[in-house]
Every structure is written in C-alpha cells, then in structure tokens.
Write a protein that holds these residues in place. Sequence first.
Motif, PDB file in Angstrom:
ATOM      1  N   LYS A   1       2.966  16.129  -2.419  1.00  0.00           N
ATOM      2  CA  LYS A   1       3.898  15.250  -1.727  1.00  0.00           C
ATOM      3  C   LYS A   1       3.921  14.132  -3.254  1.00  0.00           C
ATOM      4  CE  LYS A   1       3.249  16.479   3.066  1.00  0.00           C
ATOM      5  NZ  LYS A   1       3.538  16.022   4.594  1.00  0.00           N
ATOM      6  N   GLN A   2       5.225  13.446  -2.622  1.00  0.00           N
ATOM      7  CA  GLN A   2       5.448  12.429  -3.210  1.00  0.00           C
ATOM      8  C   GLN A   2       4.889  11.050  -2.956  1.00  0.00           C
ATOM      9  OE1 GLN A   2       9.558  12.368  -4.093  1.00  0.00           O
ATOM     10  NE2 GLN A   2       9.686  12.704  -5.127  1.00  0.00           N
ATOM     11  N   ARG A   3       4.696   9.812  -3.656  1.00  0.00           N
ATOM     12  CA  ARG A   3       4.225   8.694  -2.999  1.00  0.00           C
ATOM     13  C   ARG A   3       5.022   7.717  -2.060  1.00  0.00           C
ATOM     14  NH1 ARG A   3       0.509   5.175  -7.625  1.00  0.00           N
ATOM     15  NH2 ARG A   3      -0.492   7.514  -8.133  1.00  0.00           N
ATOM     16  N   GLU A   4       4.390   6.976  -1.595  1.00  0.00           N
ATOM     17  CA  GLU A   4       5.180   6.924  -0.597  1.00  0.00           C
ATOM     18  C   GLU A   4       4.266   5.208  -0.058  1.00  0.00           C
ATOM     19  OE1 GLU A   4       5.835   8.479   3.036  1.00  0.00           O
ATOM     20  OE2 GLU A   4       3.076   8.675   3.654  1.00  0.00           O
ATOM     21  N   LEU A   5       5.913   4.289   0.054  1.00  0.00           N
ATOM     22  CA  LEU A   5       5.747   3.790   1.004  1.00  0.00           C
ATOM     23  C   LEU A   5       4.642   3.033   2.329  1.00  0.00           C
ATOM     24  CD1 LEU A   5       5.092   0.430   0.310  1.00  0.00           C
ATOM     25  CD2 LEU A   5       7.576  -0.159   1.369  1.00  0.00           C
TER      26      LEU A   5
ATOM     27  N   SER B   1       6.505   1.931   7.589  1.00  0.00           N
ATOM     28  CA  SER B   1       6.865   2.751   7.465  1.00  0.00           C
ATOM     29  C   SER B   1       6.562   3.862   8.562  1.00  0.00           C
ATOM     30  CB  SER B   1       5.958   4.333   6.424  1.00  0.00           C
ATOM     31  OG  SER B   1       4.816   4.451   6.965  1.00  0.00           O
ATOM     32  N   ASP B   2       7.588   4.427   9.578  1.00  0.00           N
ATOM     33  CA  ASP B   2       8.020   4.827  10.793  1.00  0.00           C
ATOM     34  C   ASP B   2       6.715   5.358  11.442  1.00  0.00           C
ATOM     35  OD1 ASP B   2      11.275   5.303  10.608  1.00  0.00           O
ATOM     36  OD2 ASP B   2      10.040   3.270  11.117  1.00  0.00           O
ATOM     37  N   SER B   3       5.837   5.779   9.973  1.00  0.00           N
ATOM     38  CA  SER B   3       5.071   7.001  10.471  1.00  0.00           C
ATOM     39  C   SER B   3       3.175   6.187  10.560  1.00  0.00           C
ATOM     40  CB  SER B   3       4.248   8.158   9.213  1.00  0.00           C
ATOM     41  OG  SER B   3       4.714   6.845   7.719  1.00  0.00           O
TER      42      SER B   3
ATOM     43  N   TYR C   1      -3.018   3.905  -2.586  1.00  0.00           N
ATOM     44  CA  TYR C   1      -3.126   3.181  -4.115  1.00  0.00           C
ATOM     45  C   TYR C   1      -2.623   1.457  -3.276  1.00  0.00           C
ATOM     46  CZ  TYR C   1      -3.358   7.497  -6.560  1.00  0.00           C
ATOM     47  OH  TYR C   1      -3.609   8.677  -6.530  1.00  0.00           O
ATOM     48  N   CYS C   2      -3.246   0.739  -3.787  1.00  0.00           N
ATOM     49  CA  CYS C   2      -2.741  -0.751  -3.638  1.00  0.00           C
ATOM     50  C   CYS C   2      -1.905  -1.556  -4.846  1.00  0.00           C
ATOM     51  CB  CYS C   2      -3.969  -1.878  -3.186  1.00  0.00           C
ATOM     52  SG  CYS C   2      -3.648  -3.414  -3.990  1.00  0.00           S
ATOM     53  N   ASN C   3      -0.383  -1.841  -4.545  1.00  0.00           N
ATOM     54  CA  ASN C   3      -0.062  -2.235  -5.834  1.00  0.00           C
ATOM     55  C   ASN C   3       0.623  -3.278  -5.421  1.00  0.00           C
ATOM     56  OD1 ASN C   3       3.207  -2.391  -5.287  1.00  0.00           O
ATOM     57  ND2 ASN C   3       3.186  -1.410  -7.115  1.00  0.00           N
ATOM     58  N   LEU C   4       0.452  -4.521  -6.490  1.00  0.00           N
ATOM     59  CA  LEU C   4       0.776  -5.702  -6.500  1.00  0.00           C
ATOM     60  C   LEU C   4       2.392  -5.947  -7.288  1.00  0.00           C
ATOM     61  CD1 LEU C   4      -2.060  -7.886  -7.079  1.00  0.00           C
ATOM     62  CD2 LEU C   4      -1.202  -7.357  -5.012  1.00  0.00           C
TER      63      LEU C   4
ATOM     64  N   TRP D   1       0.526  -1.486   0.379  1.00  0.00           N
ATOM     65  CA  TRP D   1       0.010  -0.045  -0.124  1.00  0.00           C
ATOM     66  C   TRP D   1       1.306   0.807   0.101  1.00  0.00           C
ATOM     67  CZ3 TRP D   1      -5.112  -0.252  -0.761  1.00  0.00           C
ATOM     68  CH2 TRP D   1      -5.441  -1.065  -0.480  1.00  0.00           C
ATOM     69  N   TYR D   2       0.242   1.923  -0.865  1.00  0.00           N
ATOM     70  CA  TYR D   2       1.390   3.189  -1.048  1.00  0.00           C
ATOM     71  C   TYR D   2       0.020   4.359  -0.564  1.00  0.00           C
ATOM     72  CZ  TYR D   2       5.416   1.524  -3.599  1.00  0.00           C
ATOM     73  OH  TYR D   2       7.027   0.584  -3.653  1.00  0.00           O
ATOM     74  N   ARG D   3       0.897   6.010  -0.356  1.00  0.00           N
ATOM     75  CA  ARG D   3      -0.373   7.143  -0.432  1.00  0.00           C
ATOM     76  C   ARG D   3       0.462   7.498  -1.118  1.00  0.00           C
ATOM     77  NH1 ARG D   3      -0.311   7.761   6.384  1.00  0.00           N
ATOM     78  NH2 ARG D   3       1.223   8.626   6.627  1.00  0.00           N
TER      79      ARG D   3
END
Length: 114
Positions: free
Chosen positions: A42-46, A59-61, A93-96, A35-37
């Motif tokens: 901002k940039q897309r992050e994992l 992610s730490d957050s 966003y879902c990612n495979l 899952w990304y957001r």
Amino acid sequence: VQLAESGGGSVQPGGSLRLSCTASALAFSTYAANWYRQAPGKQRELVAGLTRGGVTNYSDSVKGRFTISRDNAKNTVYLQMNSLKPEDTAVYYCNLGGYNNGYWGQGTQVTVSS
C-alpha cells in the motif's frame, strides 16, 4: 537532522502502543509534526498531523483511537495508539515539515495480531 523513532512492537487487537520520535539538530518547534504509515503493498498514508500552533488532524480510520502530541522542550512527538486493530499493522514513520520537503524517521514496525 536525525529523527529517532521508538515504541513499535507487536500487540494483540484492542491493545495500545505509544510511538515516540525525537529530533536532533533542528528548531523542532517551528515544524509541523506528522505520523505516516505504510502497510505492505500500500501507499504511505497520513495518520495524524499536528501543526506548530497545536491543531491536530487525523485520518478517519484512526480518529478517536489515536492521539498525536508533542513536547517541544524534548524535541519529541508522540503517537498514542489505543484500541489497535489488525488493519493498523504497518511501518510507522515520523515526519517533520511535510511529505515532500520534510524530514523522515527510519520507521518503526507496528504489528497487531492475535
């Protein structure tokens, strides 16, 4: 291959949401799921990842608040989000299969606001 996401919406701080992503027409269990957001400007992050073997990373957050899981029989990956904060507001966003060569869902909006 299509990834269909659902479960986004608006919630107050401290609330919970569960995102779902169902894949069609692929060997779902052979792919790592992520899952990304992406927040405005901002940039897309994992956010969270889950390997084929069941190893998770966050992610730490979001560590301690979000949980990624999958049901291979249903070709579905989930993201349980608890204790949501305004800074979690983003399109998720879902990612495979990874960022560069994988498959992506269309995105689902999550808004955390009082």
